[in-house]
Each structure stands twice: as C-alpha cells, then as structure tokens.
Design a protein around this motif. Structure first.
Motif, PDB file in Angstrom:
ATOM      1  N   ASP A  28      41.351  -0.364  45.770  1.00 32.53           N
ATOM      2  CA  ASP A  28      40.870  -1.455  46.456  1.00 32.53           C
ATOM      3  C   ASP A  28      41.411  -2.778  46.661  1.00 32.53           C
ATOM      4  OD1 ASP A  28      38.701   0.348  46.365  1.00 32.53           O
ATOM      5  OD2 ASP A  28      37.593  -0.602  44.869  1.00 32.53           O
ATOM      6  N   TRP A  29      41.856  -3.119  47.867  1.00 31.85           N
ATOM      7  CA  TRP A  29      42.458  -4.336  48.111  1.00 31.85           C
ATOM      8  C   TRP A  29      42.097  -5.462  47.535  1.00 31.85           C
ATOM      9  CZ3 TRP A  29      40.473  -8.469  50.758  1.00 31.85           C
ATOM     10  CH2 TRP A  29      39.303  -8.179  51.346  1.00 31.85           C
ATOM     11  N   ILE A  30      40.689  -5.592  47.483  1.00 28.08           N
ATOM     12  CA  ILE A  30      40.064  -6.655  47.029  1.00 28.08           C
ATOM     13  C   ILE A  30      40.235  -7.000  45.368  1.00 28.08           C
ATOM     14  CG2 ILE A  30      37.781  -5.967  46.034  1.00 28.08           C
ATOM     15  CD1 ILE A  30      37.844  -9.091  47.930  1.00 28.08           C
ATOM     16  N   ASN A  31      40.714  -5.999  44.556  1.00 25.75           N
ATOM     17  CA  ASN A  31      41.025  -5.840  43.250  1.00 25.75           C
ATOM     18  C   ASN A  31      42.624  -6.614  43.391  1.00 25.75           C
ATOM     19  OD1 ASN A  31      38.678  -5.121  42.404  1.00 25.75           O
ATOM     20  ND2 ASN A  31      39.312  -2.894  42.050  1.00 25.75           N
ATOM     21  N   GLN A  32      43.307  -6.036  44.236  1.00 26.61           N
ATOM     22  CA  GLN A  32      44.898  -6.338  44.342  1.00 26.61           C
ATOM     23  C   GLN A  32      44.804  -7.976  44.599  1.00 26.61           C
ATOM     24  OE1 GLN A  32      47.416  -4.700  43.395  1.00 26.61           O
ATOM     25  NE2 GLN A  32      46.606  -2.632  43.320  1.00 26.61           N
ATOM     26  N   GLU A  33      43.850  -8.315  45.625  1.00 28.96           N
ATOM     27  CA  GLU A  33      43.931  -9.775  46.000  1.00 28.96           C
ATOM     28  C   GLU A  33      43.252 -10.753  44.839  1.00 28.96           C
ATOM     29  OE1 GLU A  33      41.947 -12.300  49.573  1.00 28.96           O
ATOM     30  OE2 GLU A  33      40.767 -11.014  48.550  1.00 28.96           O
ATOM     31  N   SER A  34      42.427 -10.318  44.034  1.00 33.90           N
ATOM     32  CA  SER A  34      41.924 -11.215  43.074  1.00 33.90           C
ATOM     33  C   SER A  34      42.853 -11.243  41.662  1.00 33.90           C
ATOM     34  CB  SER A  34      40.522 -10.660  42.310  1.00 33.90           C
ATOM     35  OG  SER A  34      40.760  -9.349  41.778  1.00 33.90           O
ATOM     36  N   TYR A  35      43.415  -9.975  41.437  1.00 33.28           N
ATOM     37  CA  TYR A  35      44.730 -10.098  40.498  1.00 33.28           C
ATOM     38  C   TYR A  35      45.953 -11.051  41.226  1.00 33.28           C
ATOM     39  CZ  TYR A  35      48.704  -8.288  37.808  1.00 33.28           C
ATOM     40  OH  TYR A  35      49.647  -7.888  37.236  1.00 33.28           O
ATOM     41  N   ASP A  84      46.710  -1.078  51.555  1.00 32.30           N
ATOM     42  CA  ASP A  84      45.780  -0.142  51.241  1.00 32.30           C
ATOM     43  C   ASP A  84      44.333  -0.637  52.344  1.00 32.30           C
ATOM     44  OD1 ASP A  84      46.972   0.884  49.176  1.00 32.30           O
ATOM     45  OD2 ASP A  84      46.101  -0.175  47.788  1.00 32.30           O
ATOM     46  N   ALA A  85      44.586  -1.750  52.919  1.00 35.24           N
ATOM     47  CA  ALA A  85      43.278  -2.096  53.770  1.00 35.24           C
ATOM     48  C   ALA A  85      43.426  -1.436  54.923  1.00 35.24           C
ATOM     49  CB  ALA A  85      43.514  -3.769  53.891  1.00 35.24           C
ATOM     50  N   ILE A  86      42.055  -1.372  55.400  1.00 32.50           N
ATOM     51  CA  ILE A  86      41.766  -0.431  56.606  1.00 32.50           C
ATOM     52  C   ILE A  86      41.942  -1.783  58.056  1.00 32.50           C
ATOM     53  CG2 ILE A  86      40.080   0.624  58.016  1.00 32.50           C
ATOM     54  CD1 ILE A  86      39.047   1.736  55.101  1.00 32.50           C
ATOM     55  N   GLY A  91      41.570  -7.358  54.422  1.00 32.42           N
ATOM     56  CA  GLY A  91      42.631  -7.277  53.631  1.00 32.42           C
ATOM     57  C   GLY A  91      42.711  -8.792  53.117  1.00 32.42           C
ATOM     58  N   PRO A  92      43.809  -9.079  52.086  1.00 31.37           N
ATOM     59  CA  PRO A  92      43.946 -10.177  51.771  1.00 31.37           C
ATOM     60  C   PRO A  92      44.646 -11.054  52.456  1.00 31.37           C
ATOM     61  CG  PRO A  92      45.475  -8.915  50.773  1.00 31.37           C
ATOM     62  CD  PRO A  92      44.548  -8.125  51.585  1.00 31.37           C
ATOM     63  N   ALA A  93      44.176 -11.321  53.697  1.00 27.89           N
ATOM     64  CA  ALA A  93      45.112 -12.322  54.915  1.00 27.89           C
ATOM     65  C   ALA A  93      45.049 -13.723  54.458  1.00 27.89           C
ATOM     66  CB  ALA A  93      44.444 -12.048  56.098  1.00 27.89           C
ATOM     67  N   LEU A  94      43.898 -14.332  53.916  1.00 28.28           N
ATOM     68  CA  LEU A  94      43.945 -15.736  53.729  1.00 28.28           C
ATOM     69  C   LEU A  94      44.746 -15.872  52.461  1.00 28.28           C
ATOM     70  CD1 LEU A  94      43.141 -18.494  54.109  1.00 28.28           C
ATOM     71  CD2 LEU A  94      40.959 -18.200  52.786  1.00 28.28           C
ATOM     72  N   THR A  95      44.600 -15.282  51.299  1.00 25.86           N
ATOM     73  CA  THR A  95      45.455 -15.133  50.136  1.00 25.86           C
ATOM     74  C   THR A  95      46.941 -15.039  50.421  1.00 25.86           C
ATOM     75  OG1 THR A  95      43.519 -14.387  48.710  1.00 25.86           O
ATOM     76  CG2 THR A  95      45.667 -14.294  47.773  1.00 25.86           C
ATOM     77  N   ASP A  96      46.997 -14.104  51.231  1.00 25.54           N
ATOM     78  CA  ASP A  96      48.630 -13.769  51.697  1.00 25.54           C
ATOM     79  C   ASP A  96      49.295 -15.239  52.346  1.00 25.54           C
ATOM     80  OD1 ASP A  96      50.723 -11.836  51.696  1.00 25.54           O
ATOM     81  OD2 ASP A  96      50.525 -11.872  53.879  1.00 25.54           O
TER      82      ASP A  96
END
Length: 145
Positions: A71-78, A108-110, A114-119
């Motif tokens: 789950d990309w959201i878990n990677q992002e929060s981490y 992993d994002a479809i 995905g975590p574009a803003l955090t990236d």
C-alpha cells in the motif's frame, strides 16, 4: 470594602473545600504528569519529548509498512515520519530511508496516484528540483486532493 469581604469569603470557601477533600491523591498527580507529557498542540516541551514523538511516528510507520508493504499510503506515512525525524535530528540516514519508501510507494501506486505531494516536498528538502514539476503536475491533474 465589599470586594475585600467577597475575596475573604472566597478564600474561606476554597480553604474549606481543600480541608474536606484532603490533599491531592497520587492518581491526580499521575494524571497531571501524563497530561504534561502529551502533545496538546503547543509542541513538546523539550528535545527529548520531541524525539519521543517522532520516534513513535516512525515506529508506527514501520508497523504499517510491515503489515501492508504493497500500500503506497503506508509507504508515504512512513516516509513523512522519517522526514519529520530527519528535520529534528539532521539524520541523512532518515532522509535516505524516506526517499526509498517514497520510491517504493510510487512504484506500487496505480496510474497517477501515489505520494506525489510528499515526493515533491522530499525532493525540495534534499535540493533535487528536477522531479518536482512532474510531481506537481500529477497533483494539479488529480481529481481528489
């Protein structure tokens, strides 16, 4: 003169209340210490408390990634927790781990999820401006923010 009598009466009532209730219990003292340690919107009171807060966030992120690494959201929060700790400790290792977590999350994002803003925030914080426009373009064309 009336104000003096009102003040004295208030103090008498307060004293009687204290006499009837007795001294504060150990539970009250423990609760006050617990409340004092909580993050109540004013920030931690010292560096050690701040470090405890970010360490707990990183640990929670690690647990979430361990449970559902796909789950990309878990990677992002981490990654966000690691970036927060890096801001506090100036740890390059935390920044590198955050970058790796974001890369996994983007992989992993479809589609354009995905975590574009955090990236984008990560890339700006490590002075890597090349990927930022692509991340912001994803955000600009997203349907839900």
């Amino acid at each position: 003169m009336l104000a003096v009598y009102v003040l004295i009466a208030g103090l008498v009532v307060l004293g009687l209340t204290r006499l009837i209730d007795g001294p504060p219990s150990a539970d009250t003292t423990a609760n006050a210490a617990t409340l004092d340690a909580l993050h109540l919107g004013y920030g931690p009171k010292d560096y050690a408390a701040a470090l405890d807060v970010v360490d707990a966030a990183v640990e929670l992120g690690e647990q979430r990634v361990a449970q559902r690494p796909q789950d990309w959201i878990n990677q992002e929060s981490y990654a966000r927790a690691l970036m927060g700790r890096a801001r506090l400790t100036a740890s390059f290792d935390d920044l590198a781990a955050a970058g790796a977590a974001l890369a996994r999350g983007k992989g992993d994002a479809i589609g354009n999820s995905g975590p574009a803003l955090t990236d984008a925030v990560f890339n700006i914080s490590v002075h890597r401006s090349g990927p930022v426009p692509a991340d912001l373009a994803i955000i600009d064309h997203s349907g839900i923010m």
